[in-house]
Design a protein around this motif. Structure first.
Motif, PDB file in Angstrom:
ATOM      1  N   LYS A  66      31.576  59.534  48.426  1.00 32.36           N
ATOM      2  CA  LYS A  66      30.796  58.574  49.022  1.00 32.36           C
ATOM      3  C   LYS A  66      31.173  58.523  50.548  1.00 32.36           C
ATOM      4  O   LYS A  66      30.232  57.978  51.523  1.00 32.36           O
ATOM      5  N   GLY A 127      36.890  44.448  41.590  1.00 33.64           N
ATOM      6  CA  GLY A 127      36.957  45.787  42.115  1.00 33.64           C
ATOM      7  C   GLY A 127      36.694  45.571  43.759  1.00 33.64           C
ATOM      8  O   GLY A 127      36.163  44.807  44.033  1.00 33.64           O
ATOM      9  N   GLY A 130      34.261  51.849  46.153  1.00 32.61           N
ATOM     10  CA  GLY A 130      32.983  52.397  46.734  1.00 32.61           C
ATOM     11  C   GLY A 130      31.979  51.604  46.296  1.00 32.61           C
ATOM     12  O   GLY A 130      31.249  51.279  47.098  1.00 32.61           O
ATOM     13  N   ALA A 131      31.774  51.455  44.995  1.00 31.66           N
ATOM     14  CA  ALA A 131      30.749  50.655  44.301  1.00 31.66           C
ATOM     15  C   ALA A 131      30.663  49.307  44.648  1.00 31.66           C
ATOM     16  O   ALA A 131      29.594  48.444  45.104  1.00 31.66           O
ATOM     17  N   THR A 152      44.561  45.803  43.137  1.00 31.93           N
ATOM     18  CA  THR A 152      45.544  45.752  44.544  1.00 31.93           C
ATOM     19  C   THR A 152      44.754  44.993  45.382  1.00 31.93           C
ATOM     20  O   THR A 152      43.663  45.205  46.069  1.00 31.93           O
ATOM     21  N   ALA A 188      32.862  45.799  38.905  1.00 29.09           N
ATOM     22  CA  ALA A 188      32.644  46.953  39.688  1.00 29.09           C
ATOM     23  C   ALA A 188      33.943  47.874  39.897  1.00 29.09           C
ATOM     24  O   ALA A 188      34.225  48.577  40.630  1.00 29.09           O
ATOM     25  N   SER A 190      36.691  50.541  37.727  1.00 23.33           N
ATOM     26  CA  SER A 190      36.268  51.965  36.606  1.00 23.33           C
ATOM     27  C   SER A 190      37.286  51.454  35.262  1.00 23.33           C
ATOM     28  O   SER A 190      37.402  52.418  34.616  1.00 23.33           O
ATOM     29  N   MET A 214      29.012  47.328  35.728  1.00 26.82           N
ATOM     30  CA  MET A 214      28.323  48.751  36.394  1.00 26.82           C
ATOM     31  C   MET A 214      28.187  50.294  35.604  1.00 26.82           C
ATOM     32  O   MET A 214      27.696  51.027  35.795  1.00 26.82           O
ATOM     33  N   LEU A 241      21.659  52.270  37.598  1.00 20.96           N
ATOM     34  CA  LEU A 241      21.360  53.593  38.032  1.00 20.96           C
ATOM     35  C   LEU A 241      20.099  54.034  38.098  1.00 20.96           C
ATOM     36  O   LEU A 241      19.832  54.856  39.047  1.00 20.96           O
ATOM     37  N   GLN A 244      18.677  52.512  41.719  1.00 20.88           N
ATOM     38  CA  GLN A 244      19.171  53.243  42.854  1.00 20.88           C
ATOM     39  C   GLN A 244      18.551  54.661  43.117  1.00 20.88           C
ATOM     40  O   GLN A 244      18.353  55.209  44.006  1.00 20.88           O
TER      41      GLN A 244
HETATM   42  P1  NDP Z   1      36.782  53.926  43.113  1.00 21.21           P
HETATM   43  O1  NDP Z   1      37.207  54.624  42.554  1.00 21.21           O
HETATM   44  O2  NDP Z   1      36.024  53.616  44.291  1.00 21.21           O
HETATM   45  O3  NDP Z   1      37.159  52.220  42.646  1.00 21.21           O
HETATM   46  C1  NDP Z   1      37.831  51.930  41.383  1.00 21.21           C
HETATM   47  C2  NDP Z   1      38.183  50.057  41.412  1.00 21.21           C
HETATM   48  O4  NDP Z   1      38.467  50.081  39.935  1.00 21.21           O
HETATM   49  C3  NDP Z   1      39.319  50.180  42.138  1.00 21.21           C
HETATM   50  O5  NDP Z   1      38.774  48.597  42.842  1.00 21.21           O
HETATM   51  C4  NDP Z   1      40.255  49.863  41.266  1.00 21.21           C
HETATM   52  O6  NDP Z   1      41.446  49.055  41.539  1.00 21.21           O
HETATM   53  C5  NDP Z   1      39.676  49.417  40.057  1.00 21.21           C
HETATM   54  N1  NDP Z   1      40.367  49.684  38.624  1.00 21.21           N
HETATM   55  C6  NDP Z   1      40.472  51.098  38.190  1.00 21.21           C
HETATM   56  N2  NDP Z   1      41.035  50.750  36.882  1.00 21.21           N
HETATM   57  C7  NDP Z   1      41.097  49.495  36.883  1.00 21.21           C
HETATM   58  C8  NDP Z   1      41.930  48.849  35.749  1.00 21.21           C
HETATM   59  N3  NDP Z   1      42.190  49.449  34.593  1.00 21.21           N
HETATM   60  N4  NDP Z   1      42.255  47.455  35.887  1.00 21.21           N
HETATM   61  C9  NDP Z   1      41.606  46.799  36.903  1.00 21.21           C
HETATM   62  N5  NDP Z   1      40.933  47.336  37.915  1.00 21.21           N
HETATM   63  C10 NDP Z   1      40.838  48.701  37.800  1.00 21.21           C
HETATM   64  O7  NDP Z   1      35.275  53.645  42.014  1.00 21.21           O
HETATM   65  P2  NDP Z   1      33.767  53.174  42.338  1.00 21.21           P
HETATM   66  O8  NDP Z   1      33.626  51.861  42.989  1.00 21.21           O
HETATM   67  O9  NDP Z   1      33.011  54.402  42.825  1.00 21.21           O
HETATM   68  O10 NDP Z   1      33.083  52.878  40.689  1.00 21.21           O
HETATM   69  C11 NDP Z   1      33.653  51.839  40.125  1.00 21.21           C
HETATM   70  C12 NDP Z   1      32.676  51.739  38.824  1.00 21.21           C
HETATM   71  O11 NDP Z   1      31.240  51.700  39.011  1.00 21.21           O
HETATM   72  C13 NDP Z   1      32.729  53.139  38.061  1.00 21.21           C
HETATM   73  O12 NDP Z   1      32.740  52.832  36.880  1.00 21.21           O
HETATM   74  C14 NDP Z   1      31.164  53.865  38.365  1.00 21.21           C
HETATM   75  O13 NDP Z   1      30.774  54.742  37.291  1.00 21.21           O
HETATM   76  C15 NDP Z   1      30.430  52.525  38.285  1.00 21.21           C
HETATM   77  N6  NDP Z   1      29.188  52.953  39.269  1.00 21.21           N
HETATM   78  C16 NDP Z   1      28.226  52.663  38.634  1.00 21.21           C
HETATM   79  C17 NDP Z   1      26.960  52.772  39.297  1.00 21.21           C
HETATM   80  C18 NDP Z   1      25.531  52.721  38.569  1.00 21.21           C
HETATM   81  O14 NDP Z   1      24.300  53.046  39.168  1.00 21.21           O
HETATM   82  N7  NDP Z   1      25.608  51.770  37.436  1.00 21.21           N
HETATM   83  C19 NDP Z   1      26.936  52.985  40.747  1.00 21.21           C
HETATM   84  C20 NDP Z   1      28.114  53.282  41.363  1.00 21.21           C
HETATM   85  C21 NDP Z   1      29.375  53.119  40.643  1.00 21.21           C
HETATM   86  P3  NDP Z   1      42.554  49.333  42.573  1.00 21.21           P
HETATM   87  O15 NDP Z   1      42.396  49.251  44.053  1.00 21.21           O
HETATM   88  O16 NDP Z   1      43.612  48.427  42.148  1.00 21.21           O
HETATM   89  O17 NDP Z   1      42.850  50.769  42.007  1.00 21.21           O
END
Ligand code: NDP
Length: 268
Positions: A66, A127, A130-131, A152, A188, A190, A214, A241, A244
């Protein structure tokens, strides 16, 4: 002639977007196809170029492309500029136009499908990827104050700073959330992918609160936590989903599909 569209991501085999757009096309009588394409990590721009050369009219973009899509566009909508991330491309007159329909999708699901009013309420956004970036501005627009919490903390601070001046926004560590309460808590992160729960304190949910994950396709630890903690409504992200996707479909085809019917079909 059949108009062609696609979604590009990596991985992509799990994507429900081809099914959703096929159902939209059947419902509205549009002559179009929509396929899922996996681009290699370094191959997003080349994949977009191939689609343009082959006459595709547009595509969706998902994880992890994205931000790259944002950088590739000739023209950006205000939604895309605010999010600094693009999930919908339109190929028109030799240019790539980019927008972001994630925020619109989230709000449509929360307000229209779940019947939850957002004005003057407080949101906790878990979170800072990107989302999360795609929904901060739409939450402000809906009249909400937003606290962003992330594992983070530097990323949460960076995101909050991006939006300072546009609305009420704070960045917090998870442990700093103790004693605070919210009307809406959006996961938001993952974390659900690995069946994990961010380290959330007890007592986060105000009476009548909505907990929104999400992720879709399974009951996540966040959703289980929210039920135990007394959130009034708990939802996964399937409605987001579909909503959007409907916004992207409208931008491409100038026709609004009936999202309720498609959501009902998917929930079966
Ligand atoms: P990114 O990879 O850009 O970001 C992931 C985020 O999750 C970061 O903030 C990361 O924290 C955090 N994270 C990952 N694992 C953990 C954990 N075990 N504990 C705490 N925090 C954690 O992903 P996206 O933002 O693109 O997507 C996030 C979620 O949203 C996904 O599950 C995706 O499927 C869902 N989504 C759903 C949509 C829908 O239409 N329903 C649309 C877009 C996304 P850190 O920065 O510390 O690594």
């Amino acid at each position: 002639m059949t108009d062609r569209y696609a979604v590009i991501g990596n991985p992509i085999s799990h994507s429900k977007s081809p099914l959703i757009h096929t159902l939209f096309a059947q419902q509205t009588g549009q002559n179009m196809s929509y396929e899922a394409i996996e681009a290699p990590p370094e191959g997003f721009a080349a994949t977009v170029q191939r689609l343009r050369t082959e006459g595709y009219l547009g595509c969706n973009v998902t994880v992890p492309f994205k931000f790259e899509a944002f950088a590739l566009c000739d023209q950006l909508s205000s939604r895309a500029r605010e999010a600094k991330a693009v999930n919908t491309l339109i190929f028109r007159d030799g240019e790539i136009l980019g927008t972001n329909t994630d925020g619109v999708g989230l709000l449509a699901d929360i307000e229209k499908n779940l019947g939850f009013t957002l004005m003057w309420k407080d949101a906790l956004l878990l979170g800072a990827g990107g989302a999360a970036a795609g929904v901060v501005w739409p939450l402000f627009n809906a009249g909400m104050g937003v606290v962003i919490a992330n594992r983070t903390i530097t990323k949460a601070r960076f995101l909050a700073e991006e939006f300072t001046g546009s609305g009420t926004v704070y960045a917090r560590r998870y442990e700093e959330l103790a004693g605070q309460q919210f009307d809406l808590v959006i996961n938001a992160t993952s974390s659900g992918l690995s069946d994990e729960l961010p380290p959330l304190p007890d007592g986060l949910f105000k009476p009548g609160a909505l907990a929104y994950d999400m992720m879709y396709g399974r009951e996540t630890p966040f959703m289980q936590f929210a039920r135990k903690q007394g959130a009034a409504v708990v939802s996964d992200g399937l409605g987001m989903l579909v909503e959007q996707a409907a916004e992207a479909f409208y931008l491409w085809r100038n026709v609004r599909p009936d999202t309720g019917a498609v959501l009902g079909e998917l929930r079966k």
